[in-house]
Design a protein around this motif. Structure first.
Motif, PDB file in Angstrom:
ATOM      1  N   ALA A  76       0.835  -1.209   0.000  1.00  0.00           N
ATOM      2  CA  ALA A  76       0.000   0.000   0.000  1.00  0.00           C
ATOM      3  C   ALA A  76       0.866   1.255   0.000  1.00  0.00           C
ATOM      4  O   ALA A  76       0.572   2.221  -0.722  1.00  0.00           O
ATOM      5  CB  ALA A  76      -0.939  -0.007   1.202  1.00  0.00           C
ATOM      6  N   ASP A  77       1.940   1.259   0.786  1.00  0.00           N
ATOM      7  CA  ASP A  77       2.864   2.394   0.795  1.00  0.00           C
ATOM      8  C   ASP A  77       3.458   2.606  -0.590  1.00  0.00           C
ATOM      9  O   ASP A  77       3.515   3.736  -1.087  1.00  0.00           O
ATOM     10  CB  ASP A  77       4.011   2.169   1.797  1.00  0.00           C
ATOM     11  CG  ASP A  77       3.573   2.188   3.248  1.00  0.00           C
ATOM     12  OD1 ASP A  77       2.507   2.764   3.542  1.00  0.00           O
ATOM     13  OD2 ASP A  77       4.308   1.627   4.087  1.00  0.00           O
ATOM     14  N   ARG A  78       3.891   1.509  -1.207  1.00  0.00           N
ATOM     15  CA  ARG A  78       4.521   1.603  -2.533  1.00  0.00           C
ATOM     16  C   ARG A  78       3.550   2.154  -3.579  1.00  0.00           C
ATOM     17  O   ARG A  78       3.929   2.971  -4.413  1.00  0.00           O
ATOM     18  CB  ARG A  78       5.060   0.250  -2.954  1.00  0.00           C
ATOM     19  CG  ARG A  78       6.312  -0.140  -2.213  1.00  0.00           C
ATOM     20  CD  ARG A  78       6.942  -1.427  -2.771  1.00  0.00           C
ATOM     21  NE  ARG A  78       8.118  -1.770  -2.020  1.00  0.00           N
ATOM     22  CZ  ARG A  78       8.122  -2.504  -0.917  1.00  0.00           C
ATOM     23  NH1 ARG A  78       6.995  -2.990  -0.431  1.00  0.00           N
ATOM     24  NH2 ARG A  78       9.255  -2.772  -0.287  1.00  0.00           N
ATOM     25  N   ARG A  79       2.300   1.720  -3.530  1.00  0.00           N
ATOM     26  CA  ARG A  79       1.295   2.224  -4.483  1.00  0.00           C
ATOM     27  C   ARG A  79       1.061   3.720  -4.290  1.00  0.00           C
ATOM     28  O   ARG A  79       0.969   4.481  -5.252  1.00  0.00           O
ATOM     29  CB  ARG A  79      -0.016   1.456  -4.325  1.00  0.00           C
ATOM     30  CG  ARG A  79      -0.074   0.164  -5.127  1.00  0.00           C
ATOM     31  CD  ARG A  79      -1.493  -0.360  -5.265  1.00  0.00           C
ATOM     32  NE  ARG A  79      -2.188  -0.528  -3.993  1.00  0.00           N
ATOM     33  CZ  ARG A  79      -2.120  -1.598  -3.215  1.00  0.00           C
ATOM     34  NH1 ARG A  79      -1.360  -2.620  -3.568  1.00  0.00           N
ATOM     35  NH2 ARG A  79      -2.786  -1.656  -2.091  1.00  0.00           N
ATOM     36  N   LYS A  80       0.970   4.161  -3.037  1.00  0.00           N
ATOM     37  CA  LYS A  80       0.752   5.579  -2.769  1.00  0.00           C
ATOM     38  C   LYS A  80       1.959   6.422  -3.181  1.00  0.00           C
ATOM     39  O   LYS A  80       1.810   7.522  -3.715  1.00  0.00           O
ATOM     40  CB  LYS A  80       0.431   5.793  -1.285  1.00  0.00           C
ATOM     41  CG  LYS A  80      -0.947   5.268  -0.898  1.00  0.00           C
ATOM     42  CD  LYS A  80      -1.202   5.448   0.577  1.00  0.00           C
ATOM     43  CE  LYS A  80      -2.552   4.888   0.981  1.00  0.00           C
ATOM     44  NZ  LYS A  80      -2.794   4.990   2.422  1.00  0.00           N
TER      45      LYS A  80
END
Length: 197
Positions: A76-80
């Protein structure tokens, strides 16, 4: 014959709008629509700034937020983070070399937007001065005898669109009343007919 400064390339739904330093208000509207069509979260990132992964760190009784180490980023961090970079790169793709030099040091889409906005709209005081000047031009606007309706309306629309982009919109009903007031005497019978209707 060279194309006008604001029409050098055609519109595309797959490429960001081009910007060569002229007609910033046009870029502002088109970039908003382009980013919203691409992914509505991108516009939020441009307005609010990119996502920065943080974690809580305890130091005795105190808890503080610190930057999350890259090794601890989850999917999720990487997508954001990826969306933050997309919100940065898309506006830059359509910028000409002079404008690129202005924003090349910016670290996010928000910084790019803020930099271009300040450069082309000015600070709050400059913006208020522009609004005052445009409001005065709108108030004093007259149709010249040799002008066509189309030419007059194009000039008036340019003023009202600039005001709208600076946050001072003029309602369509006020614009219509303005047009009816500034038409020359030769249009008097048509103005009377429109007014009665």
């Amino acid at each position: 014959m060279a194309a006008p400064l604001n029409l050098e390339e055609g519109h595309s739904s797959t490429r960001p709008p081009c910007f060569n330093g002229h007609f910033y208000s046009r870029l502002k509207a088109r970039m908003h629509d382009f980013l919203m069509a691409e992914d509505n979260e991108l516009w939020d990132i441009v307005l609010d700034g990119p996502f920065i992964p943080m974690i809580e760190e305890k130091d005795g009784d105190k808890t503080s937020l610190v930057l999350k180490p890259r090794q601890k980023h989850d999917e999720a961090d990487r997508r954001k983070i990826e969306k933050g970079y997309k919100a940065k790169i898309l506006p830059v793709c359509g910028i000409g070399p002079d404008e690129f030099n202005r924003v090349s040091a910016c670290e996010s889409g928000k910084e790019i937007r803020d930099c271009l906005k300040t450069a082309h709209e000015g600070t709050k005081q400059v913006k208020e001065s522009k609004i005052d000047m445009l409001t005065s031009r709108y108030g004093n606007f007259k149709m010249k005898e040799e002008e066509t309706i189309h030419e007059m309306f194009t000039k008036l629309s340019s003023i009202t669109n600039e005001l709208r982009c600076l946050g001072e919109p003029i309602s369509m009903s006020k614009q219509v009343r303005k047009v009816l007031r500034i038409l020359p005497k030769s249009w008097e019978s048509k103005v009377d007919a429109i007014t009665e209707t």
